[in-house]
Design a protein around this motif. Structure first.
Motif, mmCIF file in Angstrom:
data_model
loop_
_atom_site.group_PDB
_atom_site.id
_atom_site.type_symbol
_atom_site.label_atom_id
_atom_site.label_comp_id
_atom_site.label_asym_id
_atom_site.label_seq_id
_atom_site.Cartn_x
_atom_site.Cartn_y
_atom_site.Cartn_z
ATOM 1 N N PHE A 1 0.829 -1.203 0.000
ATOM 2 C CA PHE A 1 0.000 0.000 0.000
ATOM 3 C C PHE A 1 0.866 1.256 0.000
ATOM 4 N N LEU A 2 1.914 1.249 0.793
ATOM 5 C CA LEU A 2 2.804 2.410 0.875
ATOM 6 C C LEU A 2 3.543 2.662 -0.432
ATOM 7 N N CYS A 3 3.649 1.632 -1.270
ATOM 8 C CA CYS A 3 4.377 1.752 -2.534
ATOM 9 C C CYS A 3 3.490 2.132 -3.710
ATOM 10 N N LEU A 4 2.206 2.347 -3.475
ATOM 11 C CA LEU A 4 1.281 2.596 -4.574
ATOM 12 C C LEU A 4 1.596 3.862 -5.356
ATOM 13 N N ASP A 5 2.333 4.800 -4.771
ATOM 14 C CA ASP A 5 2.669 6.026 -5.489
ATOM 15 C C ASP A 5 3.888 5.868 -6.385
ATOM 16 N N VAL A 6 4.602 4.762 -6.239
ATOM 17 C CA VAL A 6 5.826 4.590 -7.034
ATOM 18 C C VAL A 6 5.790 3.343 -7.918
ATOM 19 N N ILE A 7 4.823 2.464 -7.661
ATOM 20 C CA ILE A 7 4.667 1.252 -8.466
ATOM 21 C C ILE A 7 3.223 1.149 -8.919
ATOM 22 N N ASN A 8 3.019 0.777 -10.157
ATOM 23 C CA ASN A 8 1.683 0.636 -10.701
ATOM 24 C C ASN A 8 0.838 -0.302 -9.842
ATOM 25 N N ARG A 9 -0.405 0.107 -9.600
ATOM 26 C CA ARG A 9 -1.293 -0.664 -8.731
ATOM 27 C C ARG A 9 -1.442 -2.107 -9.200
ATOM 28 N N LYS A 10 -1.571 -2.303 -10.503
ATOM 29 C CA LYS A 10 -1.765 -3.648 -11.030
ATOM 30 C C LYS A 10 -0.569 -4.545 -10.749
ATOM 31 N N ARG A 11 0.637 -3.956 -10.725
ATOM 32 C CA ARG A 11 1.850 -4.718 -10.466
ATOM 33 C C ARG A 11 1.959 -5.132 -9.001
ATOM 34 N N LEU A 12 1.136 -4.530 -8.145
ATOM 35 C CA LEU A 12 1.189 -4.848 -6.713
ATOM 36 C C LEU A 12 0.060 -5.766 -6.275
ATOM 37 N N GLU A 13 -0.938 -5.948 -7.120
ATOM 38 C CA GLU A 13 -2.093 -6.751 -6.736
ATOM 39 C C GLU A 13 -1.709 -8.212 -6.518
ATOM 40 N N GLY A 14 -2.237 -8.781 -5.457
ATOM 41 C CA GLY A 14 -2.034 -10.190 -5.170
ATOM 42 C C GLY A 14 -0.713 -10.543 -4.517
ATOM 43 N N ILE A 15 0.121 -9.560 -4.220
ATOM 44 C CA ILE A 15 1.420 -9.846 -3.605
ATOM 45 C C ILE A 15 1.243 -10.182 -2.128
ATOM 46 N N THR A 16 1.711 -11.340 -1.736
ATOM 47 C CA THR A 16 1.695 -11.742 -0.324
ATOM 48 C C THR A 16 3.092 -12.075 0.177
ATOM 49 N N ASP A 17 4.053 -12.060 -0.712
ATOM 50 C CA ASP A 17 5.430 -12.418 -0.396
ATOM 51 C C ASP A 17 6.321 -11.204 -0.620
ATOM 52 N N ALA A 18 7.109 -10.823 0.392
ATOM 53 C CA ALA A 18 7.969 -9.651 0.278
ATOM 54 C C ALA A 18 8.984 -9.792 -0.842
ATOM 55 N N ARG A 19 9.388 -11.010 -1.161
ATOM 56 C CA ARG A 19 10.354 -11.210 -2.240
ATOM 57 C C ARG A 19 9.820 -10.664 -3.560
ATOM 58 N N VAL A 20 8.516 -10.881 -3.806
ATOM 59 C CA VAL A 20 7.905 -10.370 -5.036
ATOM 60 C C VAL A 20 7.874 -8.842 -5.020
ATOM 61 N N LEU A 21 7.562 -8.275 -3.862
ATOM 62 C CA LEU A 21 7.566 -6.819 -3.750
ATOM 63 C C LEU A 21 8.956 -6.268 -4.032
ATOM 64 N N PHE A 22 9.988 -6.916 -3.496
ATOM 65 C CA PHE A 22 11.353 -6.459 -3.739
ATOM 66 C C PHE A 22 11.693 -6.510 -5.226
ATOM 67 N N GLU A 23 11.177 -7.510 -5.929
ATOM 68 C CA GLU A 23 11.402 -7.591 -7.373
ATOM 69 C C GLU A 23 10.770 -6.396 -8.076
ATOM 70 N N ARG A 24 9.558 -6.029 -7.645
ATOM 71 C CA ARG A 24 8.899 -4.864 -8.245
ATOM 72 C C ARG A 24 9.686 -3.585 -7.966
ATOM 73 N N LEU A 25 10.235 -3.484 -6.754
ATOM 74 C CA LEU A 25 11.042 -2.306 -6.419
ATOM 75 C C LEU A 25 12.319 -2.264 -7.242
ATOM 76 N N GLU A 26 12.894 -3.419 -7.486
ATOM 77 C CA GLU A 26 14.107 -3.484 -8.307
ATOM 78 C C GLU A 26 13.821 -3.052 -9.737
ATOM 79 N N GLU A 27 12.652 -3.436 -10.255
ATOM 80 C CA GLU A 27 12.275 -3.049 -11.609
ATOM 81 C C GLU A 27 12.239 -1.532 -11.760
ATOM 82 N N LYS A 28 11.894 -0.852 -10.687
ATOM 83 C CA LYS A 28 11.823 0.610 -10.688
ATOM 84 C C LYS A 28 13.113 1.249 -10.188
ATOM 85 N N CYS A 29 14.154 0.421 -10.020
ATOM 86 C CA CYS A 29 15.452 0.909 -9.519
ATOM 87 C C CYS A 29 15.330 1.557 -8.152
ATOM 88 N N LEU A 30 14.400 1.041 -7.355
ATOM 89 C CA LEU A 30 14.174 1.613 -6.026
ATOM 90 C C LEU A 30 14.979 0.912 -4.938
#
Length: 488
Positions: free
Chosen positions: A24-53
């Protein structure tokens, strides 16, 4: 790139709800659709890496600190300097942090209230999928009801049942300096009681639902936290001395069930009892609660209290929750007790150990049959369901009393000849607002005295419109100093 072993260790220590909060806190920097259904922090970290965050640990550190996982921040071994915003290292949104703070303070009851109030805007299907306040916020954002520059719907929704939560939104709006902002008006309804109402005031009696929200309307944004007084030290002779622990005794007389044919039972009054016990316990008082007392029982308990030795106490508080009329309240046997009978046992002559000490009496009861009308009543729609939640605490009509002896304060829920209102689910309008303002002052850096608190209570209660009627509390006092109540 951050060390993957460190990220794995962080992931192992995060629960599902914490991962959801991070998303939820990342919704301003990552597309909402890319965050839907994430229950594992590893997947979230992958999304952050995609954005060079995750080029450096600063942004992740902000996220972890926000959800209060300082133990995991230590794994990142960041320096102590504040993060600087760059294209690859954004500062965490204050708007998201504000919403997360509200989420942390929302109780299960509050969540159900929010879902009920928003069901017509979000739809039942979407509401049923929301398990947390963050889910609700996300749904509100999807339909355009909520954004960093559109907070009116959230503010007015929270204001319906918890002004403290609403103040978090208000403080954020003040911080972003949005001149000319006004909150939209929520719907309102009114409080009612009395079995034998006069024909002109007769209202349809509706069944009571335990899931309905408080229907107290507000039309004005409440004031921000008061300014801290000047840096000069307060004159100790202007303040009552509060040094003992416990501070004193707080007695609550709570009449809910009435025996005769004239008065209805006072549904919702148990919420007032809970609120008073919670607040005055935090303020350092020993609590004593008496439920469903006859008129004679009330007199006996008050006289017994007046005979005690209060040498080891600084303050006395008595709260009476019942039906009432001008200058009196009623016992469960429908016999009246004059207000002066509550104050007389505690004068300096009769209770010398209370001489020079503040004695506070808060009375939640009607003071007549009349209704108050606003000078400029709001043209608000009234939901039929809203009529069932508000009742009054009225009784038949006669003289009022004002304590004339020194160091007394009598906080009345309403002015003479008028009714006071009680939500049959969440408690009375006056007592609930009194408790909120007492806690606000207890946590504030400002040195607010009890009269300042009661002035705010007057303001907030008088803003409401209860089924087209108004309520105006009235404090009466002979205090000789300022009384400041803080947490012990």
């Amino acid at each position: 790139m951050m060390d993957r072993l460190t990220l794995s260790r962080i992931d192992d220590n995060l629960g599902t709800s914490e991962v959801a909060a991070l998303c939820f806190l990342c919704l301003d920097v990552i597309n909402r659709k890319r965050l839907e259904g994430i229950t594992d922090a590893r997947v979230l970290f992958e999304r952050l890496e995609e954005k060079c965050l995750l080029e450096n640990p600063s942004f992740l550190s902000q996220l972890l600190r926000t959800i209060r996982r300082a133990d995991l921040v230590s794994l990142l071994e960041t320096d102590s300097s504040p993060p600087e915003e760059t294209d690859s290292n954004p500062i965490l949104s204050d708007y998201r942090v504000m919403l997360y703070q509200i989420y942390q303070d929302v109780t299960e009851e509050n969540l159900e209230m929010m879902k009920f109030l928003l069901s017509d805007k979000l739809g039942r299907r979407h509401i049923d999928t929301c398990r947390t306040a963050l889910d609700l916020f996300a749904e509100m954002e999807k339909v355009g009801l909520l954004s960093s520059t559109k907070l009116d719907h959230l503010y007015t929704t929270l204001l319906e049942f918890d002004r403290q939560l609403a103040s978090t939104v208000h403080d954020y709006m003040q911080g972003v300096n949005r001149p000319g902002h006004t909150a939209s008006l929520p719907r309102v309804s009114m409080d009612y009681q009395r079995v034998n109402s006069s024909p002109q005031q007769n209202q349809t009696t509706l069944s009571i639902s335990e899931t309905q929200p408080r229907n107290v309307g507000q039309s004005v944004v409440p004031d921000a936290e008061p300014n801290i007084e000047s840096s000069s030290s307060p004159d100790p002779t202007e303040y009552y001395t509060l040094t003992r622990n416990p501070r004193g005794v707080c007695m609550v007389i709570n009449n809910e069930q009435f025996r005769g044919p004239e008065f209805k039972d006072r549904a919702g009054t148990q919420e007032d009892e809970k609120a008073l016990c919670n607040v005055f316990t935090q303020l350092g008082f020993d609590m004593e609660v008496h439920n469903n007392l006859t008129a004679e029982d009330m007199r006996r308990e008050i006289k017994t209290l007046g005979k005690r030795n209060f040498s080891s106490h600084d303050v006395l508080v008595v709260c009476v929750l019942s039906h009432g009329d001008i200058g009196c309240v009623f016992g469960t046997d429908e016999n009246k007790v004059c207000l002066k009978e509550f104050t007389q046992p505690f004068t300096s002559v009769r209770a010398p150990s209370l001489a020079g000490k503040p004695k506070l009496f808060f009375i939640q009861a009607c003071q007549g049959r009349g209704y108050q009308f606003g000078a400029q009543p709001y043209a608000l729609s009234q939901e039929e369901d809203g009529e069932r939640y508000l009742e009054d605490d009225a009784g038949p009509v006669h003289g009022q009393t004002v304590p004339a002896e020194a160091d007394f304060l009598l906080g009345m829920a309403t002015v003479p000849e008028c009714r006071s209102f009680r939500n049959t689910v969440l408690g009375s309008i006056y007592i609930q607002e009194l408790c909120r303002q007492l806690l606000r002052s207890a946590d504030s850096a400002a040195n607010d005295d009890i009269l300042s608190i009661l002035t705010r209570v007057n303001r907030e209660v008088s803003k409401g419109e209860y089924k087209s009627f108004k309520q105006m509390p009235e404090p009466k006092y002979t205090l000789t100093k300022k009384l400041v109540l803080k947490r012990v």
